[in-house]
Design a protein around this motif. Structure first.
Motif, short mmCIF file in Angstrom:
data_model
loop_
_atom_site.label_atom_id
_atom_site.label_comp_id
_atom_site.label_asym_id
_atom_site.label_seq_id
_atom_site.Cartn_x
_atom_site.Cartn_y
_atom_site.Cartn_z
N ARG A 32 -33.71 -36.50 -25.25
CA ARG A 32 -32.34 -37.21 -25.08
C ARG A 32 -31.49 -36.02 -24.08
O ARG A 32 -31.47 -34.91 -24.60
N LEU A 33 -31.26 -36.45 -22.85
CA LEU A 33 -30.19 -35.52 -22.22
C LEU A 33 -29.04 -36.48 -21.71
O LEU A 33 -28.84 -37.49 -21.56
N PRO A 67 -51.67 -29.47 -25.42
CA PRO A 67 -50.06 -29.35 -25.63
C PRO A 67 -49.41 -30.71 -26.27
O PRO A 67 -50.28 -31.61 -26.12
N ALA A 68 -48.32 -30.49 -26.42
CA ALA A 68 -47.58 -31.97 -26.78
C ALA A 68 -47.61 -32.99 -25.77
O ALA A 68 -47.31 -34.28 -26.04
N ASN A 69 -47.49 -32.82 -24.30
CA ASN A 69 -47.35 -33.76 -23.25
C ASN A 69 -48.77 -34.46 -23.55
O ASN A 69 -49.70 -34.21 -23.90
N ASP A 70 -48.69 -35.68 -22.81
CA ASP A 70 -49.95 -36.33 -22.82
C ASP A 70 -50.62 -35.83 -21.47
O ASP A 70 -50.30 -34.91 -20.61
N ALA A 71 -51.91 -36.59 -21.48
CA ALA A 71 -52.91 -36.16 -20.42
C ALA A 71 -52.58 -36.37 -18.86
O ALA A 71 -53.16 -35.86 -17.94
N ALA A 72 -51.51 -36.98 -18.63
CA ALA A 72 -51.40 -37.38 -17.25
C ALA A 72 -50.52 -36.32 -16.52
O ALA A 72 -49.24 -36.49 -16.32
N GLY A 73 -51.18 -35.27 -16.42
CA GLY A 73 -50.52 -34.15 -15.56
C GLY A 73 -49.37 -33.40 -16.20
O GLY A 73 -48.51 -32.79 -15.52
N GLY A 74 -49.37 -33.15 -17.62
CA GLY A 74 -48.00 -32.54 -18.04
C GLY A 74 -47.16 -33.22 -18.49
O GLY A 74 -45.96 -32.78 -18.67
N ARG A 75 -47.12 -34.61 -18.46
CA ARG A 75 -45.79 -35.36 -18.37
C ARG A 75 -45.52 -35.84 -19.76
O ARG A 75 -46.43 -35.86 -20.76
N VAL A 76 -44.24 -35.93 -20.18
CA VAL A 76 -43.84 -36.33 -21.59
C VAL A 76 -43.92 -37.84 -21.54
O VAL A 76 -43.79 -38.26 -20.30
N GLN A 136 -32.14 -29.38 -15.92
CA GLN A 136 -33.60 -29.25 -15.71
C GLN A 136 -34.03 -30.67 -16.41
O GLN A 136 -33.78 -30.69 -17.50
N VAL A 137 -34.60 -31.38 -15.68
CA VAL A 137 -35.33 -32.61 -16.39
C VAL A 137 -36.74 -32.77 -16.19
O VAL A 137 -37.45 -32.36 -15.29
N PRO A 138 -37.11 -32.94 -17.33
CA PRO A 138 -38.82 -32.64 -17.46
C PRO A 138 -39.56 -33.93 -16.83
O PRO A 138 -38.77 -34.94 -16.75
#
Length: 154
Positions: free
Chosen positions: A79-80, A36-45, A89-91
């Motif tokens: 950008r929120l 996925p596009a998220n990094d490897a740290a537990g699905g974090r962006v 909803q905040v990622p």
């Protein structure tokens, strides 16, 4: 025997530019990445930017240029905008960059405590202040440098 070159090629040769052409023998297909596009740290962006609602075009342009100057992680950051109903909803992210105290408070209301303690939250001046104050620009630059160092370590 004189060669008749197209106008573009003549102009490029007159300017001393050597045109390069891509040689392709066939088409290449690139498979989509399975991760996925998220990094490897537990699905974090990598980074999320929290902005006040109603920013002018100049303010958004300044913020965008500053974020792009520090690479793709901040340049492509989500950008929120904080509206009347809050953030919504905040990622989950490794770092949050809040432009203004009201935005930092709204972020604190929306994020669980475990996410807040694991993430780096950086507070900078509001975009209107960054646009008009040299000291605010300096603080933004220092905050972005700190985010860059933290993401390089991770």
């Amino acid at each position: 025997m004189s060669l008749v070159l197209p106008r573009r090629e003549r102009l490029l040769r007159a300017m001393g530019v050597t045109p390069w052409r891509l040689r392709v023998t066939g088409t290449q297909t690139i498979d989509a990445p399975s991760a996925p596009a998220n990094d490897a740290a537990g699905g974090r962006v990598p980074c999320v930017v929290i902005l006040p609602s109603g920013c002018s075009e100049r303010e958004l342009d300044l913020v965008g240029r500053a974020l792009r100057a520090f690479g793709p992680a901040t340049g492509r950051a989500a950008r929120l905008e904080v509206g009347d109903a809050g953030l919504g909803q905040v990622p989950v992210a490794s770092a949050y960059l809040a432009f203004g105290e009201a935005q930092a408070r709204a972020l604190g209301h929306e994020l669980p405590a475990a996410v807040q303690s694991a993430a780096q939250i950086v507070l900078v001046d509001a975009p209107s202040q960054v646009l008009t104050s040299a000291a605010a620009k300096r603080r933004l630059w220092n905050a972005l440098r700190a985010l860059g160092r933290a993401s390089a370590r991770a």
